[in-house]
Design a protein around this motif. Sequence first.
Motif, PDB file in Angstrom:
ATOM      1  N   PHE A   1      -5.977   8.618   4.409  1.00  9.19           N
ATOM      2  CA  PHE A   1      -6.833   7.760   3.578  1.00  9.19           C
ATOM      3  C   PHE A   1      -5.986   7.135   2.482  1.00  9.19           C
ATOM      4  CE2 PHE A   1      -7.076  12.064   1.864  1.00  9.19           C
ATOM      5  CZ  PHE A   1      -6.790  11.867   0.523  1.00  9.19           C
ATOM      6  N   GLY A   2      -6.473   5.999   1.968  1.00  8.30           N
ATOM      7  CA  GLY A   2      -5.817   5.334   0.842  1.00  8.30           C
ATOM      8  C   GLY A   2      -6.884   4.996  -0.183  1.00  8.30           C
TER       9      GLY A   2
ATOM     10  N   GLN B   1      -2.434   3.307  -5.843  1.00 14.24           N
ATOM     11  CA  GLN B   1      -3.181   3.962  -4.776  1.00 14.24           C
ATOM     12  C   GLN B   1      -2.699   5.397  -4.669  1.00 14.24           C
ATOM     13  OE1 GLN B   1      -2.388   1.788  -1.152  1.00 14.24           O
ATOM     14  NE2 GLN B   1      -4.193   0.491  -1.408  1.00 14.24           N
TER      15      GLN B   1
ATOM     16  N   PHE C   1      -3.557   1.049  11.437  1.00 14.18           N
ATOM     17  CA  PHE C   1      -2.869   2.345  11.478  1.00 14.18           C
ATOM     18  C   PHE C   1      -3.819   3.523  11.635  1.00 14.18           C
ATOM     19  CE2 PHE C   1      -3.837   1.939   6.986  1.00 14.18           C
ATOM     20  CZ  PHE C   1      -3.574   0.593   6.743  1.00 14.18           C
TER      21      PHE C   1
ATOM     22  N   GLY D   1     -10.028   3.397   1.946  1.00 12.85           N
ATOM     23  CA  GLY D   1      -9.992   3.177   3.381  1.00 12.85           C
ATOM     24  C   GLY D   1      -9.471   4.449   4.016  1.00 12.85           C
ATOM     25  N   SER D   2      -9.947   4.723   5.245  1.00 11.06           N
ATOM     26  CA  SER D   2      -9.552   5.996   5.856  1.00 11.06           C
ATOM     27  C   SER D   2      -9.694   5.920   7.370  1.00 11.06           C
ATOM     28  CB  SER D   2     -10.431   7.119   5.310  1.00 11.06           C
ATOM     29  OG  SER D   2     -11.776   6.895   5.713  1.00 11.06           O
TER      30      SER D   2
ATOM     31  N   SER E   1       0.665   3.482   2.239  1.00 11.79           N
ATOM     32  CA  SER E   1       0.737   3.996   3.618  1.00 11.79           C
ATOM     33  C   SER E   1       2.163   4.186   4.156  1.00 11.79           C
ATOM     34  CB  SER E   1      -0.081   3.089   4.545  1.00 11.79           C
ATOM     35  OG  SER E   1      -1.426   3.079   4.132  1.00 11.79           O
TER      36      SER E   1
ATOM     37  N   ARG F   1       0.093  -6.602  -4.777  1.00  9.44           N
ATOM     38  CA  ARG F   1      -0.450  -7.697  -3.967  1.00  9.44           C
ATOM     39  C   ARG F   1      -0.709  -8.888  -4.877  1.00  9.44           C
ATOM     40  NH1 ARG F   1      -4.924  -4.565  -0.152  1.00  9.44           N
ATOM     41  NH2 ARG F   1      -3.510  -2.830   0.308  1.00  9.44           N
TER      42      ARG F   1
ATOM     43  N   HIS G   1       0.864  -1.187   0.000  1.00 11.93           N
ATOM     44  CA  HIS G   1       0.000   0.000   0.000  1.00 11.93           C
ATOM     45  C   HIS G   1       0.898   1.234   0.000  1.00 11.93           C
ATOM     46  CE1 HIS G   1      -0.232  -0.572   4.728  1.00 11.93           C
ATOM     47  NE2 HIS G   1       0.977  -0.697   4.264  1.00 11.93           N
TER      48      HIS G   1
ATOM     49  N   GLU H   1      -2.254   7.889  -1.351  1.00 11.45           N
ATOM     50  CA  GLU H   1      -2.364   8.048   0.088  1.00 11.45           C
ATOM     51  C   GLU H   1      -2.614   9.517   0.362  1.00 11.45           C
ATOM     52  OE1 GLU H   1      -1.956   5.244   1.563  1.00 11.45           O
ATOM     53  OE2 GLU H   1      -1.972   5.729   3.696  1.00 11.45           O
TER      54      GLU H   1
HETATM   55  N1  PHE Z   1      -3.544   1.212   3.350  1.00 18.58           N
HETATM   56  C1  PHE Z   1      -4.928   0.836   3.316  1.00 18.58           C
HETATM   57  C2  PHE Z   1      -5.124  -0.232   2.230  1.00 18.58           C
HETATM   58  O1  PHE Z   1      -4.306  -0.370   1.390  1.00 18.58           O
HETATM   59  C3  PHE Z   1      -5.812   1.996   3.009  1.00 18.58           C
HETATM   60  C4  PHE Z   1      -5.794   3.034   4.089  1.00 18.58           C
HETATM   61  C5  PHE Z   1      -4.910   4.092   4.026  1.00 18.58           C
HETATM   62  C6  PHE Z   1      -6.681   2.966   5.134  1.00 18.58           C
HETATM   63  C7  PHE Z   1      -4.907   5.060   5.027  1.00 18.58           C
HETATM   64  C8  PHE Z   1      -6.678   3.927   6.121  1.00 18.58           C
HETATM   65  C9  PHE Z   1      -5.795   4.982   6.050  1.00 18.58           C
HETATM   66  O2  PHE Z   1      -6.131  -0.922   2.204  1.00 18.58           O
END
Ligand code: PHE
Length: 360
Positions: A313-314, A215, A258, A289-290, A178, A202, A176, A217
Motif C-alpha cells: 500500500f502507499g 508517502q 504494480f 492506494g493498495s 513504491s 509530482r 512514489h 509505502e
Molecule cells: N504508488 C501508488 C501511488 O503513488 C500507491 C500504491 C502503492 C498503490 C502500493 C498500490 C500499492 O499512487
Amino acid sequence: MDDISELRAQVLTQVAAASDPDALEAVRLAALGKKGAISLRLRELGGMSPEERQRAGPALNALKSEIDAALRARRAALEDAALAARLQGEWLDVTLPARPRPRGTIHPVSQVMDELTAIFADMGFSVAEGPQIESDWYNFDALNIAPEHPARQEHDTFFMHRAAGDNRPPHVLRTHTSPVQIRAMQDQGAPLRVIAPGRVYRMDMDQTHAPMFHQVEGLAIDRAITMAQLKWTLEEFCRAFFEVEAVELRFRASHFPFTEPSAEVDIRCAWQDGQLKIGEGDDWMEILGSGMVHPDVLRAGGIDPDQWQGFAFGLGIDRIAMLKYGIPDLRAFFESDLRWLRHYGFAALDLPDLPAGLSR
Ligand code: PHE
C-alpha cells in the motif's frame, strides 16, 4: 506678621506631607499659583501704605523664596525615592544562568512519520529506505509500468538532466515510494515486512497537492498473505493512528500496474468550520492506494511469485496529518512560516510511542 509665620508653618507642613508629585503640585498651586495664598498677599502690597509695604514686602518675598526652595527640595526627594523604588523592583541578578525557552518544534510531517513508524513497528514492520533521485527502472519498469504506459504521464514526473548525446532514460525524482518495494525485496528477500516513509515529487500544486509531498509505502510478503490481512492491517493502523475507535474505511476497486487486484481506500470525514474531522460526516477522503503485489513486481525484486505473495500500500502522509490535526491547507506545510510551525508543531523530544500515547 503673625499670619505670615502661620502661613509659612502651614505651607511647610503641607510640603513635607506631600507624598507624591501630584500632591506636591497641589500644594504649590495653593501657595504660589495665580490664586495661591502667597501670590494673593503679594498682590495686596500695592494697596498698602509705604510703611506697611516696607515691612510686609521683604517678609513676603522671603517667604516666597523659602517655600519655592522647600518645594524644589521636596520634589527632588520624591523623585529620588521613586527611582530607588523602581530600581528595587527591577532588580536583576545578571549572574544567574540563562534558561532559554526551547523554541523549535517538530513538523507535523515528522511527527506523523514517527507515529506511523511506532504503529507499524508494533505490527512487525521495519523501516526501509531508497533514494529520492531514482532510476527510471526502479520508479517505473520494475513496478510493471512499461515505457508507453499511461501511468507515466499521470505521474507528472520531474526528470533529471542527461548530458547531450546520453540516450539512457533520465533519472527521475521518485513519483512514489513504491520503488522502495523493489529495493527492499532485492536487499532482504522473502518473507518481508517493511514500511518506507519518505518524500516524493509530482508536478502538481493546489490546496491539497504540493510538488513535493510524503508517502509511506507498506509491503508484506509471505507464503500465504491475503487481501483480508491487508484490510485488517490498514484498519488497525487507522484506529491506532487517528486514536478513534469509529474510523471508517471504504475500499474502492481500482487499478495500479504494480498490484492485482488493486483498491483505493477512502476514510470517512467531515469539514467543520474549516477543520477536517475524521470518523464522522458525509465526506470521504482518499488516503491510500493498495493491492496484492503483481507477480511481475515480485519477479523484478528477485522473488519467486510461485512461492510467495504479498500486499502493498502507499499512503499520503501529509493527507493523514491534515486529517488528524485539522490542518486545512497542504501548501502551508512547506512554506516554513514560523507562526504556522509554532501553532501546528509538536514538542521536541516528546517521541510518540504506543504505550505512552502517540500525540501527547
Ligand atoms: N504508488 C501508488 C501511488 O503513488 C500507491 C500504491 C502503492 C498503490 C502500493 C498500490 C500499492 O499512487
